[in-house]
Design a protein around this motif. Sequence first.
Motif, PDB file in Angstrom:
ATOM      1  N   SER A 185       0.832  -1.203   0.000  1.00 51.75           N
ATOM      2  CA  SER A 185       0.000   0.000   0.000  1.00 51.75           C
ATOM      3  C   SER A 185       0.862   1.246   0.000  1.00 51.75           C
ATOM      4  CB  SER A 185      -0.922  -0.017   1.216  1.00 51.75           C
ATOM      5  OG  SER A 185      -1.715   1.145   1.248  1.00 51.75           O
ATOM      6  N   GLN A 186       1.948   1.194   0.744  1.00 54.93           N
ATOM      7  CA  GLN A 186       2.856   2.332   0.805  1.00 54.93           C
ATOM      8  C   GLN A 186       3.519   2.569  -0.560  1.00 54.93           C
ATOM      9  OE1 GLN A 186       5.840   2.035   3.854  1.00 54.93           O
ATOM     10  NE2 GLN A 186       6.742   4.032   3.367  1.00 54.93           N
ATOM     11  N   LYS A 187       3.888   1.439  -1.225  1.00 57.28           N
ATOM     12  CA  LYS A 187       4.512   1.543  -2.542  1.00 57.28           C
ATOM     13  C   LYS A 187       3.547   2.169  -3.555  1.00 57.28           C
ATOM     14  CE  LYS A 187       7.830  -2.264  -2.275  1.00 57.28           C
ATOM     15  NZ  LYS A 187       8.204  -3.595  -2.822  1.00 57.28           N
ATOM     16  N   ILE A 188       2.283   1.752  -3.486  1.00 62.79           N
ATOM     17  CA  ILE A 188       1.266   2.305  -4.385  1.00 62.79           C
ATOM     18  C   ILE A 188       1.097   3.796  -4.149  1.00 62.79           C
ATOM     19  CG2 ILE A 188      -1.190   2.282  -4.959  1.00 62.79           C
ATOM     20  CD1 ILE A 188      -1.131  -0.752  -4.384  1.00 62.79           C
ATOM     21  N   THR A 189       1.064   4.164  -2.861  1.00 64.38           N
ATOM     22  CA  THR A 189       0.902   5.582  -2.512  1.00 64.38           C
ATOM     23  C   THR A 189       2.083   6.395  -3.024  1.00 64.38           C
ATOM     24  OG1 THR A 189      -0.373   4.995  -0.535  1.00 64.38           O
ATOM     25  CG2 THR A 189       0.591   7.208  -0.619  1.00 64.38           C
ATOM     26  N   GLU A 190       3.280   5.858  -2.817  1.00 60.79           N
ATOM     27  CA  GLU A 190       4.486   6.555  -3.269  1.00 60.79           C
ATOM     28  C   GLU A 190       4.516   6.673  -4.791  1.00 60.79           C
ATOM     29  OE1 GLU A 190       7.629   4.280  -1.625  1.00 60.79           O
ATOM     30  OE2 GLU A 190       7.414   5.100   0.415  1.00 60.79           O
ATOM     31  N   ASN A 191       4.092   5.600  -5.464  1.00 58.75           N
ATOM     32  CA  ASN A 191       4.078   5.616  -6.936  1.00 58.75           C
ATOM     33  C   ASN A 191       3.061   6.629  -7.449  1.00 58.75           C
ATOM     34  OD1 ASN A 191       4.943   4.417  -9.524  1.00 58.75           O
ATOM     35  ND2 ASN A 191       2.822   3.701  -9.640  1.00 58.75           N
ATOM     36  N   ASN A 192       1.892   6.661  -6.817  1.00 59.91           N
ATOM     37  CA  ASN A 192       0.876   7.620  -7.211  1.00 59.91           C
ATOM     38  C   ASN A 192       1.337   9.054  -6.995  1.00 59.91           C
ATOM     39  OD1 ASN A 192      -0.852   5.593  -8.003  1.00 59.91           O
ATOM     40  ND2 ASN A 192      -2.132   5.664  -6.153  1.00 59.91           N
ATOM     41  N   GLU A 193       2.047   9.257  -5.896  1.00 59.90           N
ATOM     42  CA  GLU A 193       2.553  10.595  -5.596  1.00 59.90           C
ATOM     43  C   GLU A 193       3.593  11.012  -6.638  1.00 59.90           C
ATOM     44  OE1 GLU A 193       2.615  14.223  -3.819  1.00 59.90           O
ATOM     45  OE2 GLU A 193       1.239  12.556  -3.409  1.00 59.90           O
ATOM     46  N   ARG A 194       4.418  10.054  -7.030  1.00 54.37           N
ATOM     47  CA  ARG A 194       5.443  10.337  -8.056  1.00 54.37           C
ATOM     48  C   ARG A 194       4.776  10.705  -9.387  1.00 54.37           C
ATOM     49  NH1 ARG A 194       7.198   7.603 -12.083  1.00 54.37           N
ATOM     50  NH2 ARG A 194       6.153   5.684 -11.406  1.00 54.37           N
ATOM     51  N   ILE A 195       3.730   9.935  -9.759  1.00 53.79           N
ATOM     52  CA  ILE A 195       3.013  10.217 -11.009  1.00 53.79           C
ATOM     53  C   ILE A 195       2.304  11.566 -10.912  1.00 53.79           C
ATOM     54  CG2 ILE A 195       1.139   9.465 -12.524  1.00 53.79           C
ATOM     55  CD1 ILE A 195       1.828   6.586 -11.761  1.00 53.79           C
ATOM     56  N   TYR A 196       1.748  11.839  -9.719  1.00 51.08           N
ATOM     57  CA  TYR A 196       1.056  13.118  -9.504  1.00 51.08           C
ATOM     58  C   TYR A 196       2.007  14.287  -9.758  1.00 51.08           C
ATOM     59  CZ  TYR A 196      -1.318  16.966  -7.136  1.00 51.08           C
ATOM     60  OH  TYR A 196      -1.892  18.184  -6.836  1.00 51.08           O
ATOM     61  N   GLU A 197       3.210  14.212  -9.177  1.00 45.58           N
ATOM     62  CA  GLU A 197       4.186  15.288  -9.340  1.00 45.58           C
ATOM     63  C   GLU A 197       4.618  15.415 -10.799  1.00 45.58           C
ATOM     64  OE1 GLU A 197       5.182  17.509  -7.166  1.00 45.58           O
ATOM     65  OE2 GLU A 197       3.849  16.643  -5.647  1.00 45.58           O
ATOM     66  N   GLU A 198       4.773  14.264 -11.452  1.00 47.74           N
ATOM     67  CA  GLU A 198       5.167  14.277 -12.863  1.00 47.74           C
ATOM     68  C   GLU A 198       4.090  14.955 -13.710  1.00 47.74           C
ATOM     69  OE1 GLU A 198       6.113  11.103 -16.503  1.00 47.74           O
ATOM     70  OE2 GLU A 198       5.733  10.360 -14.474  1.00 47.74           O
ATOM     71  N   VAL A 199       2.832  14.658 -13.408  1.00 50.91           N
ATOM     72  CA  VAL A 199       1.720  15.197 -14.180  1.00 50.91           C
ATOM     73  C   VAL A 199       1.598  16.705 -13.975  1.00 50.91           C
ATOM     74  CG1 VAL A 199      -0.803  15.270 -14.333  1.00 50.91           C
ATOM     75  CG2 VAL A 199       0.378  13.070 -14.352  1.00 50.91           C
ATOM     76  N   VAL A 200       1.515  17.137 -12.719  1.00 51.03           N
ATOM     77  CA  VAL A 200       1.226  18.548 -12.459  1.00 51.03           C
ATOM     78  C   VAL A 200       2.381  19.458 -12.862  1.00 51.03           C
ATOM     79  CG1 VAL A 200      -0.405  18.043 -10.608  1.00 51.03           C
ATOM     80  CG2 VAL A 200       2.020  18.415 -10.053  1.00 51.03           C
ATOM     81  N   ASN A 201       3.594  18.907 -12.973  1.00 46.95           N
ATOM     82  CA  ASN A 201       4.744  19.738 -13.349  1.00 46.95           C
ATOM     83  C   ASN A 201       5.057  19.684 -14.844  1.00 46.95           C
ATOM     84  OD1 ASN A 201       5.612  20.836 -10.740  1.00 46.95           O
ATOM     85  ND2 ASN A 201       6.031  18.707 -10.201  1.00 46.95           N
ATOM     86  N   HIS A 202       4.266  18.886 -15.579  1.00 41.41           N
ATOM     87  CA  HIS A 202       4.516  18.790 -17.022  1.00 41.41           C
ATOM     88  C   HIS A 202       3.985  20.047 -17.713  1.00 41.41           C
ATOM     89  CE1 HIS A 202       4.408  17.318 -21.168  1.00 41.41           C
ATOM     90  NE2 HIS A 202       5.254  16.376 -20.770  1.00 41.41           N
ATOM     91  N   PRO A 203       4.742  20.587 -18.690  1.00 38.39           N
ATOM     92  CA  PRO A 203       4.313  21.832 -19.364  1.00 38.39           C
ATOM     93  C   PRO A 203       2.908  21.750 -19.969  1.00 38.39           C
ATOM     94  CG  PRO A 203       6.587  21.311 -19.920  1.00 38.39           C
ATOM     95  CD  PRO A 203       6.067  20.147 -19.133  1.00 38.39           C
ATOM     96  N   LYS A 204       2.534  20.594 -20.531  1.00 44.06           N
ATOM     97  CA  LYS A 204       1.197  20.474 -21.130  1.00 44.06           C
ATOM     98  C   LYS A 204       0.122  20.608 -20.060  1.00 44.06           C
ATOM     99  CE  LYS A 204       0.371  17.300 -24.242  1.00 44.06           C
ATOM    100  NZ  LYS A 204       0.345  16.000 -24.940  1.00 44.06           N
ATOM    101  N   MET A 205       0.345  19.962 -18.905  1.00 42.43           N
ATOM    102  CA  MET A 205      -0.634  20.021 -17.834  1.00 42.43           C
ATOM    103  C   MET A 205      -0.636  21.397 -17.189  1.00 42.43           C
ATOM    104  SD  MET A 205      -2.985  18.216 -16.639  1.00 42.43           S
ATOM    105  CE  MET A 205      -4.163  18.426 -15.313  1.00 42.43           C
ATOM    106  N   GLN A 206       0.537  22.009 -17.092  1.00 43.54           N
ATOM    107  CA  GLN A 206       0.616  23.356 -16.549  1.00 43.54           C
ATOM    108  C   GLN A 206      -0.226  24.321 -17.397  1.00 43.54           C
ATOM    109  OE1 GLN A 206       2.757  24.990 -14.013  1.00 43.54           O
ATOM    110  NE2 GLN A 206       2.800  22.958 -13.095  1.00 43.54           N
ATOM    111  N   ALA A 207      -0.120  24.179 -18.712  1.00 43.10           N
ATOM    112  CA  ALA A 207      -0.887  25.043 -19.608  1.00 43.10           C
ATOM    113  C   ALA A 207      -2.387  24.784 -19.455  1.00 43.10           C
ATOM    114  CB  ALA A 207      -0.449  24.804 -21.050  1.00 43.10           C
TER     115      ALA A 207
END
Length: 306
Positions: free
Chosen positions: A11-33
Amino acid sequence: MEPLSNYLKNSQKITENNERIYEEVVNHPKMQAFMHEHEGEITRSMIQNDLMILKHYINQKNECEPTENGKCKSHPDGYIFNLEIRQGRFNMVYKKCPVRKKYEEFLKRESLIQSFHIPRDVREATFETIYLNDDRREILENAIGRAAKIARGEDYRGLYIYGEFGIGKSYILGCIANELKEKSISSMMIYVPEILRDLKAGFNDGSSNARYEAIRNAEVLILDDLGAEDVTAWSRDEVITSILNYRMVEQLPTFISSNFAIDELKGRYSYTKTNGREETKALRMIERIRALCEEVKLTGDNLRQS
């Protein structure tokens, strides 16, 4: 049963993976735009609920890369998608990628020319590639002008191009068909002797009626080598004259090539083995040709021998 320690670890690994994907998504230029365009609408929980959609969105290539067969290497299924927000969720809105759209437009344009027993070089002929000399210049200018008028709906009369064997009459008809194609006008180009054989053979499988109707109703009909067929009462009266009469009444554009001048067709079509001499029926066919076409003579050398 899985030990509790393993469950908590996974469960912790899933949470950490989701958090990593979340950061990747929200910081991507396309998503930022996208977030900038929808400022105040997007929450953290919305992003977390649709992480996989957003991950797919940011990973999608922006540029299309066409392959040799007309497909898109970047978007193999031929579609790209944009995001939209609907009832608090991210939704994918699909549209055709530019490469697929261009390829489908090409296929649509290609389908505008139907041909039966026409050589490939004639099917692919264009006014840009045709051999030009003083003998051809006037006819080519006439043909280009006719195609333009037909495309604009200003005229329905085509050309009756006649001349010696091998001087390029069929090639000019191919140029006309492709010029019309570029103007989104469909045409049907048929080699007269062979299509008559097809229609006769089609009586056995019932395909003659459908093919005859398709020819008769073609948006633009191009008859290549009229007069080269074996003349019978059936081919003259039931097929050729019948088709020409319908197109004359409906004012449908028709182009014809022949080795014979129109006046010479009278002798060609006046006699059949079964019915003997029938000049009136030959004249009926000729009158319809004159109503549908302007007669022009093509001169020059036999290009098949050069």
